[in-house]
Write an enzyme that holds these catalytic residues in place. Structure first.
Site, short mmCIF file in Angstrom:
data_model
loop_
_atom_site.label_atom_id
_atom_site.label_comp_id
_atom_site.label_asym_id
_atom_site.label_seq_id
_atom_site.Cartn_x
_atom_site.Cartn_y
_atom_site.Cartn_z
N HIS A 22 0.82 -1.21 0.00
CA HIS A 22 0.00 0.00 0.00
C HIS A 22 0.86 1.27 0.00
O HIS A 22 0.36 2.34 -0.31
CB HIS A 22 -0.89 -0.01 1.24
CG HIS A 22 -2.33 0.31 0.98
ND1 HIS A 22 -2.91 0.36 -0.26
CD2 HIS A 22 -3.33 0.59 1.85
CE1 HIS A 22 -4.20 0.67 -0.15
NE2 HIS A 22 -4.48 0.81 1.12
N ASN A 71 -6.98 5.96 3.69
CA ASN A 71 -8.38 6.21 3.38
C ASN A 71 -8.83 7.63 3.67
O ASN A 71 -9.93 8.01 3.28
CB ASN A 71 -9.27 5.22 4.13
CG ASN A 71 -9.05 3.79 3.67
OD1 ASN A 71 -8.30 3.52 2.74
ND2 ASN A 71 -9.70 2.85 4.33
#
Length: 194
Positions: A22, A71
């Protein structure tokens, strides 16, 4: 006066995540900073920033790594865009992409977020999806592993062997977008490797 480009590397903060799939976007920004011998410093927008130039006399690059989790990356990105006066069209977001095989890049402007929550939050915060994306392929997990777990795992040993080249090519793609435009960069980086 040379134009300014905002280059964002998405990822998660802290040592627990720095070597994970990520965080490949932030790895690309580290490469861009290392090429220019600049260091990241805290910025009031909630990010670490390194200011540099594509090359002397060329475009200014503001390299930004949000301090927030993936996020909720949009707030710091929008804060940097306001601070530096950069429109979405001159914002490049570098991020991991499950739907692209490892060792592959795809470049585009606009479009949907493809389920990537970091990209979704950036588009929402900028009130526009029309930023450039450097999508760094990480591939899908094998078997039945949850993609949410896959992206938070470190790269495999085989991937780590090729990761420096993959990151370097993504950094080249960022430079090519700023220097020659998106279409020229796509023609160069979407071509199959010899």
């Amino acid at each position: 006066m040379a134009e300014t480009w905002l280059v964002i590397g998405l990822g998660n903060p802290g040592p627990r995540y720095e070597a994970t799939r990520h965080n490949v976007g932030q790895m690309v920004l580290d490469e861009l900073a290392a090429r220019r011998s600049v260091v990241f410093r805290a910025h009031k927008a909630g990010a670490r920033v390194a200011e540099t130039w594509l090359r002397p006399g060329a475009a200014k690059l503001v390299l930004g790594k949000p301090n927030s989790f993936m996020n909720v990356s949009g707030g710091p990105v929008a804060g940097l865009a306001r601070f530096y006066g950069v429109d979405p069209e001159r914002t490049i977001v570098v991020h991991d992409e499950l739907d692209i095989p490892f060792d592959t890049l795809k470049l585009k402007t606009g479009g949907g977020h493809g389920g990537h929550n970091g990209v979704r939050d950036v588009a929402k915060a900028l009130s526009s999806p029309d930023f450039v994306r450097v999508r760094v392929g990480i591939g899908r997990p094998p078997g039945r592993q949850d993609p949410a777990d896959w992206v938070l795992d470190p790269f495999s040993a085989a991937e780590r062997a090729n990761l420096p080249l993959h990151v370097s090519e993504a950094a080249d793609a960022v430079e090519d977008i700023v220097d020659a435009g998106l279409v020229a960069a796509q023609q160069k980086h979407h071509a199959p490797r010899p």
